[in-house]
Design a protein around this motif. Structure first.
Motif, PDB file in Angstrom:
ATOM      1  N   ASN A  81       2.754   7.037   3.864  1.00 18.02           N
ATOM      2  CA  ASN A  81       4.078   6.505   4.180  1.00 18.02           C
ATOM      3  C   ASN A  81       3.899   5.196   4.943  1.00 18.02           C
ATOM      4  O   ASN A  81       2.823   4.915   5.484  1.00 18.02           O
ATOM      5  N   PHE A  82       4.954   4.402   4.973  1.00 19.21           N
ATOM      6  CA  PHE A  82       4.825   3.056   5.522  1.00 19.21           C
ATOM      7  C   PHE A  82       4.422   3.066   6.994  1.00 19.21           C
ATOM      8  O   PHE A  82       3.590   2.261   7.414  1.00 19.21           O
ATOM      9  N   ASP A  83       4.988   3.960   7.786  1.00 15.64           N
ATOM     10  CA  ASP A  83       4.630   3.994   9.209  1.00 15.64           C
ATOM     11  C   ASP A  83       3.152   4.310   9.407  1.00 15.64           C
ATOM     12  O   ASP A  83       2.499   3.728  10.274  1.00 15.64           O
ATOM     13  N   LEU A 136       7.821  -8.542   7.672  1.00 15.03           N
ATOM     14  CA  LEU A 136       7.541  -9.694   6.814  1.00 15.03           C
ATOM     15  C   LEU A 136       6.683  -9.325   5.610  1.00 15.03           C
ATOM     16  O   LEU A 136       6.849  -9.881   4.528  1.00 15.03           O
ATOM     17  N   GLU A 137       5.752  -8.398   5.808  1.00 10.41           N
ATOM     18  CA  GLU A 137       4.787  -8.070   4.755  1.00 10.41           C
ATOM     19  C   GLU A 137       5.015  -6.684   4.143  1.00 10.41           C
ATOM     20  O   GLU A 137       4.120  -6.139   3.500  1.00 10.41           O
ATOM     21  N   HIS A 138       6.188  -6.144   4.333  1.00  8.72           N
ATOM     22  CA  HIS A 138       6.486  -4.787   3.869  1.00  8.72           C
ATOM     23  C   HIS A 138       6.139  -4.585   2.394  1.00  8.72           C
ATOM     24  O   HIS A 138       5.428  -3.643   2.034  1.00  8.72           O
ATOM     25  N   LEU A 147       4.229  -6.348   0.345  1.00 13.76           N
ATOM     26  CA  LEU A 147       2.800  -6.538   0.103  1.00 13.76           C
ATOM     27  C   LEU A 147       2.006  -5.316   0.561  1.00 13.76           C
ATOM     28  O   LEU A 147       1.166  -4.792  -0.178  1.00 13.76           O
ATOM     29  N   VAL A 148       2.291  -4.832   1.755  1.00 12.69           N
ATOM     30  CA  VAL A 148       1.595  -3.658   2.294  1.00 12.69           C
ATOM     31  C   VAL A 148       1.842  -2.433   1.410  1.00 12.69           C
ATOM     32  O   VAL A 148       0.911  -1.674   1.118  1.00 12.69           O
ATOM     33  N   CYS A 149       3.071  -2.253   0.966  1.00 14.18           N
ATOM     34  CA  CYS A 149       3.389  -1.121   0.076  1.00 14.18           C
ATOM     35  C   CYS A 149       2.624  -1.237  -1.247  1.00 14.18           C
ATOM     36  O   CYS A 149       2.147  -0.227  -1.772  1.00 14.18           O
ATOM     37  N   SER A 150       2.497  -2.453  -1.763  1.00 16.06           N
ATOM     38  CA  SER A 150       1.742  -2.660  -3.008  1.00 16.06           C
ATOM     39  C   SER A 150       0.273  -2.302  -2.819  1.00 16.06           C
ATOM     40  O   SER A 150      -0.332  -1.637  -3.663  1.00 16.06           O
ATOM     41  N   TYR A 151      -0.311  -2.741  -1.715  1.00 15.76           N
ATOM     42  CA  TYR A 151      -1.711  -2.414  -1.440  1.00 15.76           C
ATOM     43  C   TYR A 151      -1.901  -0.912  -1.266  1.00 15.76           C
ATOM     44  O   TYR A 151      -2.871  -0.336  -1.765  1.00 15.76           O
ATOM     45  N   ALA A 152      -1.000  -0.275  -0.545  1.00 14.99           N
ATOM     46  CA  ALA A 152      -1.115   1.171  -0.311  1.00 14.99           C
ATOM     47  C   ALA A 152      -0.982   1.954  -1.614  1.00 14.99           C
ATOM     48  O   ALA A 152      -1.739   2.901  -1.859  1.00 14.99           O
ATOM     49  N   THR A 153      -0.066   1.560  -2.467  1.00 13.09           N
ATOM     50  CA  THR A 153       0.102   2.222  -3.756  1.00 13.09           C
ATOM     51  C   THR A 153      -1.140   2.035  -4.621  1.00 13.09           C
ATOM     52  O   THR A 153      -1.626   2.984  -5.248  1.00 13.09           O
ATOM     53  N   ALA A 154      -1.665   0.816  -4.637  1.00 14.95           N
ATOM     54  CA  ALA A 154      -2.892   0.554  -5.403  1.00 14.95           C
ATOM     55  C   ALA A 154      -4.052   1.382  -4.862  1.00 14.95           C
ATOM     56  O   ALA A 154      -4.855   1.920  -5.632  1.00 14.95           O
ATOM     57  N   ALA A 155      -4.143   1.504  -3.537  1.00 11.56           N
ATOM     58  CA  ALA A 155      -5.218   2.290  -2.922  1.00 11.56           C
ATOM     59  C   ALA A 155      -5.090   3.767  -3.286  1.00 11.56           C
ATOM     60  O   ALA A 155      -6.090   4.411  -3.640  1.00 11.56           O
ATOM     61  N   GLU A 156      -3.894   4.311  -3.210  1.00 17.60           N
ATOM     62  CA  GLU A 156      -3.676   5.708  -3.606  1.00 17.60           C
ATOM     63  C   GLU A 156      -4.121   5.932  -5.044  1.00 17.60           C
ATOM     64  O   GLU A 156      -4.847   6.893  -5.335  1.00 17.60           O
TER      65      GLU A 156
END
Length: 101
Positions: free
Chosen positions: A5-7, A22-24, A26-35
């Motif tokens: 989750n984002f937090d 600001l980077e929400h 981008l961070v979500c994209s990286y986290a999804t790719a990592a998963e």
């Protein structure tokens, strides 16, 4: 994101609220790719983990956070094998890898 989750990701990356906002995306994209990468390396899907363990194991979550961190900090090109050089990645993922289908 499916099991991060984002937090959780924001805290792992040590982002302050302003930077996180600001980077929400981008961070979500990286986290999804990592998963997705962790699940692919394990040759499993999230539902398989939940069926077998009742939840996504902590090692899979940690490996996904480590990879998210690497993607966030190393925003350039990486070799396909660089994921195996992340500290603790191997040790967190290997126990859950399915070698055959």
């Amino acid at each position: 994101m499916r099991f991060l989750n984002f937090d959780m990701v924001k805290n792992h990356l040590r982002l302050d609220d302003e930077q996180a906002q600001l980077e929400h995306e981008l961070v979500c994209s990286y986290a999804t790719a990592a998963e997705n990468a962790v699940l692919n390396v394990c040759n499993r899907d999230m539902e398989d983990f939940i069926e077998q363990y009742g939840e996504v194991p902590a090692g899979i979550i940690v490996a996904s956070l480590l990879l998210t961190d690497d993607l966030y900090k190393q925003r350039g090109t990486a070799s396909p094998t660089s994921v195996y050089h992340l500290p603790s990645f191997d040790i967190n993922v290997k126990p859950y890898m399915r070698l055959t289908q």
